[in-house]
Design a protein around this motif. Sequence first.
Motif, PDB file in Angstrom:
ATOM      1  N   GLY A   1      54.152  23.501  81.711  1.00  0.00           N
ATOM      2  CA  GLY A   1      55.418  23.124  82.342  1.00  0.00           C
ATOM      3  C   GLY A   1      56.603  23.578  81.529  1.00  0.00           C
ATOM      4  O   GLY A   1      56.493  23.844  80.329  1.00  0.00           O
ATOM      5  N   GLU A   2      57.751  23.658  82.228  1.00  0.00           N
ATOM      6  CA  GLU A   2      58.915  24.258  81.575  1.00  0.00           C
ATOM      7  C   GLU A   2      59.578  23.339  80.557  1.00  0.00           C
ATOM      8  O   GLU A   2      60.295  23.806  79.692  1.00  0.00           O
ATOM      9  N   VAL A   3      59.322  22.038  80.658  1.00  0.00           N
ATOM     10  CA  VAL A   3      60.052  21.125  79.781  1.00  0.00           C
ATOM     11  C   VAL A   3      59.729  21.374  78.312  1.00  0.00           C
ATOM     12  O   VAL A   3      60.599  21.325  77.449  1.00  0.00           O
ATOM     13  N   ILE A   4      58.448  21.673  78.012  1.00  0.00           N
ATOM     14  CA  ILE A   4      58.110  21.879  76.606  1.00  0.00           C
ATOM     15  C   ILE A   4      57.868  23.342  76.264  1.00  0.00           C
ATOM     16  O   ILE A   4      57.339  23.649  75.205  1.00  0.00           O
ATOM     17  N   ARG A   5      58.282  24.240  77.145  1.00  0.00           N
ATOM     18  CA  ARG A   5      57.965  25.640  76.886  1.00  0.00           C
ATOM     19  C   ARG A   5      58.569  26.124  75.570  1.00  0.00           C
ATOM     20  O   ARG A   5      57.915  26.821  74.790  1.00  0.00           O
ATOM     21  N   GLY A   6      59.830  25.754  75.319  1.00  0.00           N
ATOM     22  CA  GLY A   6      60.478  26.195  74.078  1.00  0.00           C
ATOM     23  C   GLY A   6      59.727  25.706  72.845  1.00  0.00           C
ATOM     24  O   GLY A   6      59.490  26.463  71.904  1.00  0.00           O
ATOM     25  N   PHE A   7      59.329  24.464  72.903  1.00  0.00           N
ATOM     26  CA  PHE A   7      58.582  23.837  71.803  1.00  0.00           C
ATOM     27  C   PHE A   7      57.265  24.571  71.560  1.00  0.00           C
ATOM     28  O   PHE A   7      56.942  24.951  70.426  1.00  0.00           O
ATOM     29  N   VAL A   8      56.509  24.814  72.630  1.00  0.00           N
ATOM     30  CA  VAL A   8      55.213  25.465  72.492  1.00  0.00           C
ATOM     31  C   VAL A   8      55.392  26.916  72.044  1.00  0.00           C
ATOM     32  O   VAL A   8      54.617  27.425  71.225  1.00  0.00           O
ATOM     33  N   PHE A   9      56.448  27.559  72.567  1.00  0.00           N
ATOM     34  CA  PHE A   9      56.690  28.939  72.147  1.00  0.00           C
ATOM     35  C   PHE A   9      56.903  29.000  70.638  1.00  0.00           C
ATOM     36  O   PHE A   9      56.347  29.867  69.958  1.00  0.00           O
ATOM     37  N   ALA A  10      57.702  28.065  70.123  1.00  0.00           N
ATOM     38  CA  ALA A  10      57.981  28.068  68.680  1.00  0.00           C
ATOM     39  C   ALA A  10      56.684  27.927  67.886  1.00  0.00           C
ATOM     40  O   ALA A  10      56.462  28.650  66.903  1.00  0.00           O
ATOM     41  N   ILE A  11      55.806  27.029  68.316  1.00  0.00           N
ATOM     42  CA  ILE A  11      54.563  26.830  67.564  1.00  0.00           C
ATOM     43  C   ILE A  11      53.665  28.065  67.668  1.00  0.00           C
ATOM     44  O   ILE A  11      53.077  28.507  66.684  1.00  0.00           O
ATOM     45  N   THR A  12      53.596  28.641  68.876  1.00  0.00           N
ATOM     46  CA  THR A  12      52.763  29.834  69.057  1.00  0.00           C
ATOM     47  C   THR A  12      53.237  30.960  68.138  1.00  0.00           C
ATOM     48  O   THR A  12      52.452  31.585  67.418  1.00  0.00           O
ATOM     49  N   TRP A  13      54.532  31.178  68.176  1.00  0.00           N
ATOM     50  CA  TRP A  13      55.130  32.186  67.302  1.00  0.00           C
ATOM     51  C   TRP A  13      54.801  31.878  65.836  1.00  0.00           C
ATOM     52  O   TRP A  13      54.427  32.758  65.069  1.00  0.00           O
ATOM     53  N   GLY A  14      54.930  30.621  65.486  1.00  0.00           N
ATOM     54  CA  GLY A  14      54.700  30.214  64.104  1.00  0.00           C
ATOM     55  C   GLY A  14      53.250  30.422  63.667  1.00  0.00           C
ATOM     56  O   GLY A  14      52.987  30.761  62.515  1.00  0.00           O
ATOM     57  N   VAL A  15      52.297  30.244  64.597  1.00  0.00           N
ATOM     58  CA  VAL A  15      50.896  30.435  64.236  1.00  0.00           C
ATOM     59  C   VAL A  15      50.655  31.917  63.905  1.00  0.00           C
ATOM     60  O   VAL A  15      50.000  32.258  62.916  1.00  0.00           O
ATOM     61  N   VAL A  16      51.253  32.790  64.712  1.00  0.00           N
ATOM     62  CA  VAL A  16      51.097  34.231  64.460  1.00  0.00           C
ATOM     63  C   VAL A  16      51.741  34.590  63.122  1.00  0.00           C
ATOM     64  O   VAL A  16      51.115  35.182  62.238  1.00  0.00           O
ATOM     65  N   VAL A  17      53.005  34.184  62.964  1.00  0.00           N
ATOM     66  CA  VAL A  17      53.731  34.526  61.743  1.00  0.00           C
ATOM     67  C   VAL A  17      53.085  33.863  60.525  1.00  0.00           C
ATOM     68  O   VAL A  17      52.969  34.465  59.460  1.00  0.00           O
ATOM     69  N   GLY A  18      52.632  32.618  60.722  1.00  0.00           N
ATOM     70  CA  GLY A  18      52.045  31.870  59.605  1.00  0.00           C
ATOM     71  C   GLY A  18      50.738  32.501  59.130  1.00  0.00           C
ATOM     72  O   GLY A  18      50.469  32.570  57.925  1.00  0.00           O
ATOM     73  N   THR A  19      49.944  32.986  60.066  1.00  0.00           N
ATOM     74  CA  THR A  19      48.692  33.642  59.683  1.00  0.00           C
ATOM     75  C   THR A  19      48.998  34.918  58.904  1.00  0.00           C
ATOM     76  O   THR A  19      48.407  35.194  57.856  1.00  0.00           O
ATOM     77  N   TYR A  20      49.969  35.665  59.426  1.00  0.00           N
ATOM     78  CA  TYR A  20      50.381  36.893  58.737  1.00  0.00           C
ATOM     79  C   TYR A  20      50.860  36.579  57.326  1.00  0.00           C
ATOM     80  O   TYR A  20      50.458  37.223  56.354  1.00  0.00           O
ATOM     81  N   SER A  21      51.700  35.564  57.198  1.00  0.00           N
ATOM     82  CA  SER A  21      52.310  35.304  55.884  1.00  0.00           C
ATOM     83  C   SER A  21      51.276  34.786  54.885  1.00  0.00           C
ATOM     84  O   SER A  21      51.395  35.041  53.693  1.00  0.00           O
ATOM     85  N   SER A  22      50.241  34.082  55.373  1.00  0.00           N
ATOM     86  CA  SER A  22      49.213  33.607  54.439  1.00  0.00           C
ATOM     87  C   SER A  22      48.494  34.794  53.820  1.00  0.00           C
ATOM     88  O   SER A  22      48.154  34.800  52.641  1.00  0.00           O
TER      89      SER A  22
END
Lengths: 556, 322
Positions: free
Chosen positions: B268-289
Motif C-alpha cells: 500500500g501507498e501509505v508506507i511505501r516511502g518507509f519501505v523504500f528507505a529500508i530496501t535501499w538501505g539493505v542494498v547499500v548496507g550490504t555493499y558497505s559491509s
Amino acid sequence: MLQIPLWRKVIIWAVVVLGLVLALPNAFYSRVEQANDARAEIETLGATPERLAAASRWPDWLPSGLVNLGLDLRGGAHLLAEVQVEDVYESRLNGIWPALRDGLRDARDTVGTIRRIDEGGAELRVRISRPEGLPRALEIARGLSQPVSSVAGLGAQSLAVSGAQTGDSAVVTITLSPEEQAASDDRTVRQSLEIIRRRVDEVGTREPTIQRQGEDRILIQVPGIGSATELKNLIGTTAQLTFNPVISRSADATAAGPGEVVYPSLDEAGVYYVLERTPVVTGEELVDAQPSFDQNGRPAVTFRFNPTGARAFGDYTAANIGSPFAIVLDEEVISAPVIQSAIPGGTGIITGSFTVEQSTELAVLLRAGALPAELSFLEERTIGPELGQDSIDAGRLACIVAFVAVLIVMAASYGLFGVFANIALIINVGLIFGLLSLIGATLTLPGIAGIVLTIGMAVDANVLVFERIREELKTARGPSRAISLGYERALSAIVDANITTFIIATILFTLGSGPVRGFAVTLGLGILTSVFTAIFVTRVIIAMWFERRRPKTVEV
Amino acid sequence: MRLKLVPDNVDFDWFKHARLTLGASVVAIVLSIVAWAVMGLNFGIDFQGGTTIRTQSEQAVDVGAYRAAIEPLDLGDVAISEVFDPTFGENVHRAMIRVQAQEGAQSVQEETLARLEAALQEIEPSLQFLSVESVGPKVSGELIQTAILAVLASLGAILVYIWLRFEWQFSVGAVAALFHDVILTIGIFSILQIRFDLATIAAVLTIIGYSINDTVVIFDRLRENLIKYKKRDLRDVMNLSVNETLSRTVMTSGTTLIALVALLVLGGEVIRGFVFAITWGVVVGTYSSVFVAKNIVLFLGVNRDGNDKDRKDDNPFANVET
C-alpha cells in the motif's frame, strides 16, 4: 554432542506452545473481540441473552488477549495537547486576594488605603498609600503563605512576596514561588489528565490511550472516533464554571476596573456584565450536575456543591439578598439571576435558554469537572477507518507473499534443514504475535513492516548456523559433530549481530512515539523470538530428527 | 537439486577494485551531500509543521481545480499530488494535499482546516477525507531534535559496543560504513524528493541496525581467522573472511529483499516511502559491509601481536588502549 537433555526439550517446546496459544486469539480477531466486549458489558451493565451468546463464542479457558491495532490501522483521532499551566496561577492568586484584602484592611492604621493594581496574570500587586507600612504589609502577605506540599519543594513557601517603594506609596507584589509553581503545574496536568479520561470514558470507546508526555503535555488517542475535531469537542477545551458577583450591566466591553472583568452575555447580544474577578465558588466545588427542567418546564441544569462550596455559596447568598450574581461558563455569562433568598443547602439550578441537548451536554461537562487550565493542541491527526482497513489488507497480503517466498527460497537452498528452518520461522511469527498479545502492545502500520522485515531477517541466524555446519562438514569427523560445532561457532556472530540490532530497537522505542514505537516493538520482539527459534527450536528439531534417523552423512 | 546463490569455495579478491569501490563510495557520498544542500529534503509535516490531507473521490483528481479551490483561502504554500497504487479499485482516486504551517501559530489551527475541507468539498461533493494530519511548528521543531538525537545515539551506541567486543579499528570501520549508509539514504531521498518524515528516520535507524548486523558477521569471522592464521597477510585474511561468509551475506540479504519487495509492491501507498528507505538501505548496507567497513580496518591496520590476541578473547577490554 548433539544430544539435548529431556528437561531442556520440554522447556523449549513448552515455551513454543505457550507462545502459540497466546497468539491463537489473533487468528479469530473479530470473534474474540466481540466476545471480550460482551464480557466487559456483562461485567458493567449486566447479562442479557445476546451478550451471553456473544461471550460464549470464544471459550473462556483460552487466552483472549489480542494485539491492539494502532490508530493508523483502525482509524480514529490523535491529539497532542499542551496544558497551559500558567492559567492556574491567576486563579490561585485570585483565591488569596479576599484574605489579603481583609488582612490589610484590619491593619489600615499602619498601611493606609489599599488598591489592587494588577490586571490578572501571574502577579498580584497591591498599592498601599503609606510607604512606612510596607514591612507590616509584607508580613501580612507572608502570613498567607503555606509550606509547599510536594516532595521536591519540601521546606519551601508557596508565595514569593516582595515590596517596592514608589514615591509616596508602596507596592506589594505576590507571585507563586518556583517550587509552588512546579507543584501546581504537576497538579494541573494530572487533573487535566483525569478529567480528559473521564470525559472520553463517558462515550465508551474501546481502548483509548490517554497519557502524560513530558512536563505539560497529554497525548490522547481514541480509536473509532470520527475526527479530531469531534474529540476536541468531547474533551472541551475549557469548561470553566464560576459564580461571580455582578457589579453592573453595561453595553461597553471595555468597562473593567482593577479586580474586575467584563464578560458578554451568552444569549443577549451586545450585553456585557462587569463582574468581580474573584469568583464566589467555582465549578471545582461541584459534586453533581444533572439535566432537569425549571418550574416553567424549560430545560435547566441542577447542581450540588461539596460542603466547602455549599458554605461559601450559602454565606454569600445570605449576605447579598437582592443583588444579582452571574453564572459564568467559559467567560460567558449564562445567566445573572437576582438572589431571592439565601441558598444554604448547596444546591441550585442554572436556567437559561437551553435546548434539552445543551442542558444534557452542560451537565456532563460540569459533572466531569472543568479543566483547570486551557489546552492548546500541538498535533492532531484523524485517520479514517477505510484507510486503516486498506492498510491492514495490503499489509496482510504483503506478509503472506513475503512469507511464502522466503519459505520457498529456504527450502530450495538448504533442503531438509531449510524445512526445519521454515518450521522455526512459522513458530517465530506465532511467537511474535503471542508476545505482542501478552504485553498488550499496539500493532501499527510500520509495525507490520517490522514483522515483514523480521521474516526476512529471522532466517539470518539459521543461515549463519547452516553455513557454518556446511563448513564444519568439510573438516569435522562426523555429521553429529559438525552440527554441534556449527551451532557452537556461529553463536558469537549471532549474538553480536542481534545485540547491535536490539540496541537500535531500544533507542527507537525510547525516543520514538506512536507508529515508530510500534515498529520498534515488533522489531525488538522479532529479534528475541528469532534468536530463540534459531538457537533452540531448530536445534531441538534437528536433534530429534538426528536421533531417529542416525544418518551417516548430512547434506545441508 | 539445491539453489546455490554462491558457488562453493569462492576465491574472490575483494580488494582488487578497491580504488574503484572507494571512488564510487566517495562520489556517491559527495553527490548525496550536494543534492541535500542544493535540493534540500522534502520534509513531511512531522518536521516542518503544517497539514496533510489525504482525499478520495470517485472522479479523477483534478489538481488544477483543487488548487483553484484552495487558492482564495490564502494559506501560503500548498502542494497537491495525485496518489497512484496498483491496489486501488476502479473508481478510487486519491490525492495528497499539503499545506504549510500557518504563520505565527504554535499550535494547530482548527478553523483553517474546516475552511479547507469545506472549499474542497464544494468542488468535489463525493470527496472523502481519508486522513487529516496536522502538526504545529513547536512539536515539529522538537521532533527534528529527537530524530537527530536518535540517529547520533544509535551510532554512538554501536561505536561503543563494537569497540568493546572487537577493537577500535573495527568500530571506526563499522561506524564509517554506517555514516556512508545514512548519507546515501538521505541523498536518494533528496534526489527523488521522497517525503522525509518520522517514519523515514525509523527506516534510517533500521538500516543502521541491518547494516551493522552484516558488518558484525564479517568482523566476527575476521576475528576468528586472525587468530587461526597468525602469519597470513591481513588482506588475505580479510578476503578469506568475506568469501567464507559470502554465502550467508547473499542469502540473508536475499531473503530480506524478497520480503521487502513484497511489501514495497503490495504493502500500500501509505508506507511505501518507509519501505523504500529500508530496501535501499539493505542494498547499500550490504555493499558497505563488504566494501567500506573492512577497507577502513585494513587502512587502519590491526594489532596482531600474538599474546595480545590470546588475551583479547578473554577480555574484550584488553585492547582498548591500542
